[in-house]
Motif scaffolding. Structure first.
Motif, PDB file in Angstrom:
ATOM      1  N   PHE A 132     113.344  18.143  33.260  1.00 18.62           N
ATOM      2  CA  PHE A 132     113.575  19.458  33.863  1.00 18.62           C
ATOM      3  C   PHE A 132     113.525  19.401  35.389  1.00 18.62           C
ATOM      4  CE2 PHE A 132     112.294  20.528  29.576  1.00 18.62           C
ATOM      5  CZ  PHE A 132     113.100  21.609  29.264  1.00 18.62           C
ATOM      6  N   GLY A 133     113.272  18.230  35.937  1.00 17.98           N
ATOM      7  CA  GLY A 133     113.195  18.094  37.388  1.00 17.98           C
ATOM      8  C   GLY A 133     111.786  17.778  37.846  1.00 17.98           C
ATOM      9  N   SER A 134     111.607  17.753  39.149  1.00 23.06           N
ATOM     10  CA  SER A 134     110.316  17.405  39.733  1.00 23.06           C
ATOM     11  C   SER A 134     109.446  18.642  39.902  1.00 23.06           C
ATOM     12  CB  SER A 134     110.526  16.741  41.095  1.00 23.06           C
ATOM     13  OG  SER A 134     111.199  17.641  41.970  1.00 23.06           O
ATOM     14  N   ILE A 135     108.180  18.400  40.198  1.00 18.08           N
ATOM     15  CA  ILE A 135     107.243  19.481  40.470  1.00 18.08           C
ATOM     16  C   ILE A 135     107.396  19.923  41.919  1.00 18.08           C
ATOM     17  CG2 ILE A 135     104.779  20.006  40.714  1.00 18.08           C
ATOM     18  CD1 ILE A 135     104.295  18.252  38.282  1.00 18.08           C
ATOM     19  N   GLY A 136     107.399  21.229  42.144  1.00 19.50           N
ATOM     20  CA  GLY A 136     107.559  21.763  43.492  1.00 19.50           C
ATOM     21  C   GLY A 136     107.074  23.196  43.556  1.00 19.50           C
ATOM     22  N   GLN A 137     107.481  23.926  44.584  1.00 19.35           N
ATOM     23  CA  GLN A 137     107.067  25.305  44.738  1.00 19.35           C
ATOM     24  C   GLN A 137     107.468  26.149  43.523  1.00 19.35           C
ATOM     25  OE1 GLN A 137     108.258  27.037  48.457  1.00 19.35           O
ATOM     26  NE2 GLN A 137     107.750  25.226  49.652  1.00 19.35           N
ATOM     27  N   TRP A 138     108.584  25.794  42.919  1.00 18.36           N
ATOM     28  CA  TRP A 138     109.065  26.519  41.730  1.00 18.36           C
ATOM     29  C   TRP A 138     108.080  26.412  40.564  1.00 18.36           C
ATOM     30  CZ3 TRP A 138     111.668  22.891  44.601  1.00 18.36           C
ATOM     31  CH2 TRP A 138     111.537  21.563  44.182  1.00 18.36           C
ATOM     32  N   THR A 139     107.245  25.342  40.567  1.00 19.79           N
ATOM     33  CA  THR A 139     106.226  25.196  39.526  1.00 19.79           C
ATOM     34  C   THR A 139     105.182  26.293  39.647  1.00 19.79           C
ATOM     35  OG1 THR A 139     106.581  22.791  39.558  1.00 19.79           O
ATOM     36  CG2 THR A 139     104.564  23.589  38.502  1.00 19.79           C
ATOM     37  N   ASP A 140     104.777  26.606  40.873  1.00 16.04           N
ATOM     38  CA  ASP A 140     103.811  27.693  41.077  1.00 16.04           C
ATOM     39  C   ASP A 140     104.451  29.064  40.887  1.00 16.04           C
ATOM     40  OD1 ASP A 140     101.621  26.087  41.462  1.00 16.04           O
ATOM     41  OD2 ASP A 140     101.738  26.096  43.646  1.00 16.04           O
ATOM     42  N   VAL A 141     105.768  29.172  41.092  1.00 13.64           N
ATOM     43  CA  VAL A 141     106.457  30.431  40.753  1.00 13.64           C
ATOM     44  C   VAL A 141     106.318  30.674  39.254  1.00 13.64           C
ATOM     45  CG1 VAL A 141     108.718  31.559  40.580  1.00 13.64           C
ATOM     46  CG2 VAL A 141     108.082  30.355  42.689  1.00 13.64           C
ATOM     47  N   TYR A 142     106.521  29.615  38.469  1.00 16.66           N
ATOM     48  CA  TYR A 142     106.339  29.707  37.020  1.00 16.66           C
ATOM     49  C   TYR A 142     104.890  30.086  36.701  1.00 16.66           C
ATOM     50  CZ  TYR A 142     106.667  28.339  32.069  1.00 16.66           C
ATOM     51  OH  TYR A 142     106.638  28.328  30.688  1.00 16.66           O
ATOM     52  N   GLY A 143     103.943  29.422  37.369  1.00 14.89           N
ATOM     53  CA  GLY A 143     102.537  29.712  37.128  1.00 14.89           C
ATOM     54  C   GLY A 143     102.179  31.147  37.468  1.00 14.89           C
ATOM     55  N   LEU A 144     102.745  31.661  38.553  1.00 18.68           N
ATOM     56  CA  LEU A 144     102.487  33.046  38.937  1.00 18.68           C
ATOM     57  C   LEU A 144     103.040  33.998  37.880  1.00 18.68           C
ATOM     58  CD1 LEU A 144     101.341  34.957  41.050  1.00 18.68           C
ATOM     59  CD2 LEU A 144     103.495  34.759  42.321  1.00 18.68           C
ATOM     60  N   GLY A 145     104.216  33.692  37.345  1.00 20.47           N
ATOM     61  CA  GLY A 145     104.765  34.491  36.246  1.00 20.47           C
ATOM     62  C   GLY A 145     103.864  34.450  35.025  1.00 20.47           C
TER      63      GLY A 145
END
Length: 502
Positions: A409-422
């Motif tokens: 699904f790709g690398s870990i980045g800021q989008w990972t914390d966007v998911y976590g915030l959701g």
């Protein structure tokens, strides 16, 4: 073109003798399954097991069962949950074979030897020694059957093998065999195979039931890169009460004697002392957070090592509770939930500004002070984008993003914390993580499958449609589907809050 065919069509073609159809099926899932298998192997097992072999074995089982008519493609045409289950079972069986210890002459030795027992002292245990006792026995007792728990309990109280056998109406040989099995289980739990670290005192040996169990001294904290000097002395702390624990460490309320302030001390669990990756995670947590200065991020004061060799970090004491308990006991309003998540979004945005990804945003990792301020805590799985060579992956089941499970699904980045915030918003509104299941494989399969989570407005009333859409967007399976940043999520939350009637 067969590439466009459904899984059901490909399986039918394979049953009719088309081997190319089977190749296409394997190709569709092979990369993600292999990535998943690799993510489930410890570094020690990864040296012995080939993740791809486990996946291929799972495929063989699938095709055998499909050929016999025992399995078929589900109605939604998604084979992923079934394949994940098969793969993880194969991994578990292979791991069990590699870690199983063969029975030999040494296994017949007397388990009553005194020289291999952790030395039992008659003095009152210190707080960290008491914590070691809890760690040792908690892990062991939880793994035992009821009969073995009784045997161990009686033995630790100083009863002889003969007395235990008489009390339980079994032979002494049975008791000795069970004690030997308990020893082996203890070694496997702690990853030790060189010599027994759990044995029992000789029959009749005096024992103070309050005395701590003493293990071998832990090595000095030396990371793979450098030796580090502790910044806090253990004797400056007076541990008062265990206030929380997870799979990685335990947190105590403590008094800092030098200035009389209350702090929180997080100790690495004993079974992780010799794992340099875990030690490094703990040190990275306090080093990275110490560099952050934000009103919604818990403050860290430094780290040290106890006399028993336990690494620990010291943080500010938060008078309050975590967001999970706050949601369950205080029943906050929708506005309160949004304000809490806005504060967490601010904290994540500040961390991202210096290249730190939190990676484990859950209600349990958000603290609520009695004055209402929310603090983001537990950076134990945080990753620095400036140091990708020292990445450590982990998180909380049910809140993990797809890219934390499989790099397909790709690398870990800021989008990972966007998911976590959701996931945080979802859990605070519904009292449930975005993905649940009966067991680990089912939860992992749900996260990486094409199915979105159940919309939060189906699980809780009075959730505005725009908030429902925002949460589902944050929980998009592909990082590109999510909002661009936590700052964008914060802005959307602010607009939603402004529209809520006061």
């Amino acid at each position: 073109m067969q590439e466009a065919n459904s899984n059901q069509e490909l399986l039918i073609a394979w049953r009719q003798g088309d081997e190319h159809a089977a190749e296409l099926l394997v190709r569709r899932y092979m990369v993600r399954l292999t990535a998943l298998a690799r993510s489930r192997l410890s570094r020690k097992l990864a040296r012995r097991l080939d993740a791809e072999d486990a996946v291929l074995s799972a495929w063989r089982s699938f095709f055998v069962a499909a050929g016999d008519g025992r399995v078929s493609v589900p109605e939604d045409d998604n084979l992923w949950p079934l394949l994940v289950t098969l793969t993880l079972r194969k991994l578990a069986r292979q791991a069990a074979r590699h870690t199983a210890q063969r029975r030999g002459v040494q296994a017949e030795q007397n388990v009553d030897r005194e020289d291999s027992w952790q030395t039992v002292l008659s003095r009152e245990p210190s707080p960290d020694e008491a914590a070691l006792v809890a760690d040792e026995l908690e892990s062991l007792m939880a793994s035992l059957e009821r009969t073995d728990r009784e045997i161990l309990s009686r033995r630790l109280q100083g009863q002889s093998v003969a007395a235990i056998a008489a009390a339980m109406d079994v032979t002494e040989r049975t008791i000795r065999r069970n004690l030997r099995r308990i020893c082996e289980l203890f070694r496997s739990l702690h990853g030790e195979t060189d010599e027994p670290s759990l044995s029992f005192p000789k029959d009749g040996a005096a024992r103070d039931p309050r005395a701590p169990l003493q293990g071998r001294a832990a090595p000095a904290v030396v990371t793979s890169r450098t030796a580090l000097t502790p910044t806090i002395q253990y004797h400056d702390l007076r541990l008062q009460k265990l206030i929380g624990q997870g799979g990685f460490g335990k947190v105590y309320r403590a008094l800092r004697i030098s200035d009389g302030t209350m702090v929180a001390a997080k100790f690495l669990k004993k079974r992780f002392w010799r794992d340099l990756r875990c030690v490094q995670c703990l040190l990275d947590e306090t080093t990275r957070v110490s560099a952050l200065s934000h009103r919604n991020i818990i403050r860290h004061f430094g780290w040290g090592i106890s006399p028993a060799g336990v690494p620990f970090i010291v943080m500010e004491w938060v008078d309050g509770t975590d967001a999970e308990r706050w949601r369950r006991t205080c029943h906050p309003s929708l506005r309160d939930v949004i304000e809490c998540c806005i504060a967490v979004a601010d904290a994540l945005t500040a961390a991202h500004a210096v290249g730190i990804i939190h990676g484990d945003v859950t209600p349990a990792n958000v603290l609520r002070r009695t004055d209402g301020r929310s603090l983001l805590s537990d950076f134990g799985f945080a990753q620095s984008l400036q140091d990708p060579q020292r990445a450590h992956f982990g998180g909380t089941l049910g809140f993990l993003s797809p890219e934390q499970i499989s790099d397909a699904f790709g690398s870990i980045g800021q989008w990972t914390d966007v998911y976590g915030l959701g996931g945080l918003i979802y859990a605070l509104m519904t009292e449930s993580p975005p993905f649940t299941g009966r067991d680990l494989p089912e939860v992992l399969a749900s996260i990486v499958s094409g199915r979105p989570p159940v919309p939060p407005d189906r699980l809780a009333s009075e959730i505005p449609e725009d908030l429902n859409r925002l949460v589902l967007a944050c929980l998009g399976k592909e990082p590109a589907e999510r909002p661009a940043s936590t700052a964008d999520v914060r802005a959307s939350l602010q607009l939603i809050e402004n529209r809520i009637p006061r």
